[in-house]
Design a protein around this motif. Structure first.
Motif, PDB file in Angstrom:
ATOM      1  N   THR A  39       0.829  -1.196   0.000  1.00 42.23           N
ATOM      2  CA  THR A  39       0.000   0.000   0.000  1.00 42.23           C
ATOM      3  C   THR A  39       0.869   1.253   0.000  1.00 42.23           C
ATOM      4  N   PRO A  42      -0.454   7.945   2.241  1.00 43.60           N
ATOM      5  CA  PRO A  42      -1.480   8.917   1.844  1.00 43.60           C
ATOM      6  C   PRO A  42      -0.938  10.126   1.073  1.00 43.60           C
ATOM      7  N   LEU A  43       0.362  10.387   1.161  1.00 43.86           N
ATOM      8  CA  LEU A  43       0.987  11.488   0.431  1.00 43.86           C
ATOM      9  C   LEU A  43       2.388  11.047   0.035  1.00 43.86           C
ATOM     10  N   VAL A  72       1.249  13.013  -5.094  1.00 47.24           N
ATOM     11  CA  VAL A  72      -0.037  12.313  -5.072  1.00 47.24           C
ATOM     12  C   VAL A  72      -0.514  12.195  -3.631  1.00 47.24           C
ATOM     13  N   THR A  73      -1.815  12.449  -3.428  1.00 48.85           N
ATOM     14  CA  THR A  73      -2.410  12.298  -2.113  1.00 48.85           C
ATOM     15  C   THR A  73      -3.791  11.674  -2.239  1.00 48.85           C
ATOM     16  N   ASP A  74      -4.182  10.946  -1.208  1.00 46.58           N
ATOM     17  CA  ASP A  74      -5.538  10.396  -1.186  1.00 46.58           C
ATOM     18  C   ASP A  74      -6.445  11.226  -0.278  1.00 46.58           C
ATOM     19  N   THR A  75      -5.964  12.407   0.099  1.00 49.93           N
ATOM     20  CA  THR A  75      -6.720  13.330   0.938  1.00 49.93           C
ATOM     21  C   THR A  75      -7.570  14.245   0.063  1.00 49.93           C
ATOM     22  N   ARG A 116      -7.858  15.788 -10.270  1.00 52.14           N
ATOM     23  CA  ARG A 116      -8.464  14.739  -9.455  1.00 52.14           C
ATOM     24  C   ARG A 116      -8.288  13.444 -10.216  1.00 52.14           C
ATOM     25  N   ASP A 121     -11.033  10.448  -3.498  1.00 56.61           N
ATOM     26  CA  ASP A 121     -10.458  11.738  -3.112  1.00 56.61           C
ATOM     27  C   ASP A 121      -9.046  11.950  -3.631  1.00 56.61           C
ATOM     28  N   GLU A 122      -8.485  11.024  -4.394  1.00 53.97           N
ATOM     29  CA  GLU A 122      -7.096  11.139  -4.823  1.00 53.97           C
ATOM     30  C   GLU A 122      -6.876  12.374  -5.691  1.00 53.97           C
ATOM     31  N   ARG A 123      -5.777  13.060  -5.408  1.00 52.19           N
ATOM     32  CA  ARG A 123      -5.356  14.246  -6.156  1.00 52.19           C
ATOM     33  C   ARG A 123      -3.919  14.024  -6.602  1.00 52.19           C
ATOM     34  N   ARG A 124      -3.567  14.581  -7.763  1.00 53.62           N
ATOM     35  CA  ARG A 124      -2.200  14.478  -8.273  1.00 53.62           C
ATOM     36  C   ARG A 124      -1.796  15.809  -8.882  1.00 53.62           C
TER      37      ARG A 124
END
Length: 136
Positions: A39, A42-43, A72-75, A116, A121-124
């Motif tokens: 895994t 989160p960032l 990349v973040t899943d926040t 997005r 909620d993932e952002r890149r």
């Protein structure tokens, strides 16, 4: 043209990002050239694609490496990713990187794209840089 400086540039960029205290305070040691098994955090920061164009002249071989570094973040929201992206930019723009082959002539920010990813909620944020190198 020479593509020979590419590995040296990538290693120096990775080292610069890994050694940056501000970036480390945001992402820890989650800076990847190759993704680890399991895994993802989160960032994180990942070195990405590269496009290289010949810039040789009568004085010698050279190239411009256009490379991407992704944050990349899943926040939800972009705030955390933008802080990390700013730290990446600060660590690399005009950096005085020592390469184990060739010479870095200039390292500049080119562009960034924040998106997005998927329905979650993932952002890149993809930051693109131009590095001019001489293969001397």
């Amino acid at each position: 043209m020479s593509y020979g400086v590419s590995a040296a540039l990538q290693a120096a960029v990775y080292q610069a990002l890994s050694a940056d205290a501000t970036l480390a305070s945001l992402v820890g040691n989650h800076i990847y050239d190759a993704f680890p098994a399991g895994t993802l955090p989160p960032l994180y920061v990942a070195l990405g694609p590269e496009l290289v164009k010949d810039q040789s002249d009568k004085t010698g071989g050279g190239a411009v490496h256009q490379f991407t570094v992704s944050v990349v973040t899943d926040t939800a929201g972009f705030a955390t990713a933008k802080q990390a992206a700013g730290a990446v930019s600060d660590a690399l723009v005009d950096a005085d990187l020592t390469l184990n082959r060739g010479t870095l002539v200039a390292l500049n920010f080119y562009r960034a794209k924040a998106v997005r990813v998927g329905a979650a909620d993932e952002r890149r944020i993809d930051l693109t840089f131009n590095a001019r190198v001489a293969d001397d």
